[in-house]
Design an enzyme around this catalytic site. Sequence first.
Site, PDB file in Angstrom:
ATOM      1  N   SER A  98     -10.560  -0.765   3.911  1.00 23.45           N
ATOM      2  CA  SER A  98      -9.712  -0.717   5.096  1.00 23.45           C
ATOM      3  C   SER A  98      -9.275   0.667   5.556  1.00 23.45           C
ATOM      4  CB  SER A  98      -8.384  -1.471   4.608  1.00 23.45           C
ATOM      5  OG  SER A  98      -8.633  -2.915   4.161  1.00 23.45           O
ATOM      6  N   ARG A 108       0.806  -1.238  -0.020  1.00 21.57           N
ATOM      7  CA  ARG A 108       0.048   0.005  -0.045  1.00 21.57           C
ATOM      8  C   ARG A 108       0.637   1.355   0.072  1.00 21.57           C
ATOM      9  NH1 ARG A 108      -3.215  -3.609  -0.513  1.00 21.57           N
ATOM     10  NH2 ARG A 108      -5.320  -3.523   0.359  1.00 21.57           N
ATOM     11  N   GLU A 135      -4.350   3.709   6.275  1.00 16.63           N
ATOM     12  CA  GLU A 135      -4.481   3.562   4.947  1.00 16.63           C
ATOM     13  C   GLU A 135      -4.936   4.458   4.354  1.00 16.63           C
ATOM     14  OE1 GLU A 135      -5.501   1.412   1.498  1.00 16.63           O
ATOM     15  OE2 GLU A 135      -6.625   0.416   2.898  1.00 16.63           O
TER      16      GLU A 135
HETATM   17  N1  EPU Z   1     -10.029 -10.824  10.426  1.00 19.06           N
HETATM   18  C1  EPU Z   1     -10.317 -10.702  11.530  1.00 19.06           C
HETATM   19  N2  EPU Z   1     -11.348  -9.970  11.807  1.00 19.06           N
HETATM   20  C2  EPU Z   1     -12.485  -9.434  10.856  1.00 19.06           C
HETATM   21  C3  EPU Z   1     -11.614  -9.562   9.596  1.00 19.06           C
HETATM   22  C4  EPU Z   1     -10.631 -10.146   9.442  1.00 19.06           C
HETATM   23  O1  EPU Z   1      -9.766 -11.339  12.685  1.00 19.06           O
HETATM   24  O2  EPU Z   1     -13.072  -8.662  11.329  1.00 19.06           O
HETATM   25  C5  EPU Z   1      -8.619 -11.634  10.111  1.00 19.06           C
HETATM   26  C6  EPU Z   1      -8.676 -12.853   9.612  1.00 19.06           C
HETATM   27  O3  EPU Z   1      -8.030 -13.931  10.594  1.00 19.06           O
HETATM   28  C7  EPU Z   1      -8.541 -13.105   8.300  1.00 19.06           C
HETATM   29  C8  EPU Z   1      -7.380 -11.855   8.198  1.00 19.06           C
HETATM   30  O4  EPU Z   1      -7.997 -10.736   9.093  1.00 19.06           O
HETATM   31  O5  EPU Z   1      -7.874 -14.172   7.966  1.00 19.06           O
HETATM   32  C9  EPU Z   1      -7.360 -11.183   6.878  1.00 19.06           C
HETATM   33  O6  EPU Z   1      -8.605 -10.640   6.393  1.00 19.06           O
HETATM   34  P1  EPU Z   1      -8.948 -10.328   4.793  1.00 19.06           P
HETATM   35  O7  EPU Z   1      -8.517 -11.472   3.947  1.00 19.06           O
HETATM   36  O8  EPU Z   1     -10.326 -10.138   5.113  1.00 19.06           O
HETATM   37  O9  EPU Z   1      -7.863  -9.105   4.650  1.00 19.06           O
HETATM   38  P2  EPU Z   1      -7.531  -7.733   5.429  1.00 19.06           P
HETATM   39  O10 EPU Z   1      -6.254  -8.043   5.911  1.00 19.06           O
HETATM   40  O11 EPU Z   1      -8.571  -7.305   6.377  1.00 19.06           O
HETATM   41  C10 EPU Z   1      -6.713  -6.857   2.996  1.00 19.06           C
HETATM   42  C11 EPU Z   1      -6.735  -5.561   2.498  1.00 19.06           C
HETATM   43  C12 EPU Z   1      -8.028  -5.200   1.817  1.00 19.06           C
HETATM   44  C13 EPU Z   1      -8.333  -6.479   0.829  1.00 19.06           C
HETATM   45  C14 EPU Z   1      -8.260  -7.921   1.661  1.00 19.06           C
HETATM   46  C15 EPU Z   1      -8.224  -9.147   0.523  1.00 19.06           C
HETATM   47  C16 EPU Z   1      -5.126  -4.133   3.800  1.00 19.06           C
HETATM   48  C17 EPU Z   1      -5.208  -2.781   4.631  1.00 19.06           C
HETATM   49  N3  EPU Z   1      -6.463  -4.625   3.402  1.00 19.06           N
HETATM   50  O12 EPU Z   1      -7.830  -6.839   4.130  1.00 19.06           O
HETATM   51  O13 EPU Z   1      -8.067  -4.093   0.998  1.00 19.06           O
HETATM   52  O14 EPU Z   1      -9.553  -6.376   0.140  1.00 19.06           O
HETATM   53  O15 EPU Z   1      -6.783  -7.862   2.108  1.00 19.06           O
HETATM   54  O16 EPU Z   1      -7.174  -9.067  -0.228  1.00 19.06           O
HETATM   55  O17 EPU Z   1      -4.133  -4.491   3.311  1.00 19.06           O
HETATM   56  C18 EPU Z   1      -8.559  -2.059   1.046  1.00 19.06           C
HETATM   57  O18 EPU Z   1      -7.274  -1.796   0.955  1.00 19.06           O
HETATM   58  O19 EPU Z   1      -9.491  -1.042   1.294  1.00 19.06           O
HETATM   59  C19 EPU Z   1      -9.204  -3.485   1.256  1.00 19.06           C
HETATM   60  C20 EPU Z   1     -10.430  -3.627   1.506  1.00 19.06           C
END
Ligand code: EPU
Length: 338
Positions: A237, A163, A333
Amino acid sequence: MISNSTTPVTLKSLNSFKLDSVCPAIYFIRKESDLRPFFGWAEDSFYVLGEGSNVLMLPQISKPILKIEIKGIEIIHDVEDEIILRIGAGENWHQLVLWTLEKAFFGLENLSLIPGTVGAAPIQNIGAYGAELQECFVRCECIHIPDGKQISINKKGANFGYRDSIFKHELKGKIVITHVHLKLSRKPNLKLEYGEIPQILTNKGIQNPSPMDVSQTVIEIRNNKLPDPNILGNAGSFFKNPVIDQNQYLKLKSNYPNLPAFQLEENQVKIPAAWLIQESGWKAHRKGDAGTHEKQALVLVNYGRATGHELIALADDIRASVFQKFAILLENEVQIWT
Ligand code: EPU
């Protein structure tokens, strides 16, 4: 449609948080030459807006806005399996992804349904479901506003990170991206491992997925988890996922055995901010009209009449309580416009 205006302009329909905000003036840039009147403006004297999907605007914005609406998709190279596209910065990202899938040009399928414009994509090196923009980025054409010079930034020059890019640092407040060049392939090279992708494909009985299947799966996951900004104001995010070193990770893991983590190179571990926020008691929190999303604690939402100040106060409270519990400082972010 608002036209170029030098009287205060309301921005509620131009940001995905749906915040009521005004700026001193807004100029719509539909072609490169529309930028000419602004050559010579000092750095940091203006903001550049795409579709407003990664910004949190305070009620009174101090700078004029250049809203980029340069359109057009051209195929500038088509040799054997390799395609290079030159895309106007004002094109909608997801419409571009759908257009490439229709033409059978592959590489963007995991980045389906990311909100925002093509010109905003390199700024934060958009990424999702195991793919990042940098993998298909060739270069972008920019105008350096203070002296009106055209510059080209290639992949090396863009200095992409998680990012992150040069556009958030050395070039911040100086340039406008007018076109982005992306390299795609006629041969699919699918990324199928991330998160729920394999499970959903199995549930659908799809054994040999096409790029279209991957795109549809990503769309399904996003629609399930992330609030639609047209219904509930948000900017995806709000924080980045923090990266900590191995020692800190092992210490935390002994206190929190369920701590999820993704191993990076060089002794670094990425921790999901959503988990840290949820464990700090913030999931589905709401105070007034500012809150966290019920399905994704990392997404702050505007339930209707929240102000930028209220959302920043909520973000600060979340950051403080995550820091107190885990000694990890969350970084924004989303960009804050004042
Ligand atoms: N998780 C939780 N609680 C929650 C949601 C997720 O504990 O409420 C944990 C879970 O363990 C899950 C892990 O977080 O396995 C990762 O969650 P997720 O795959 O949904 O991804 P994220 O890390 O929350 C990132 C990006 C998103 C992107 C998703 C999918 C960032 C800051 N965010 O989110 O990007 O869609 O991965 O690849 O890197 C954005 O940038 O606006 C965005 C939505």
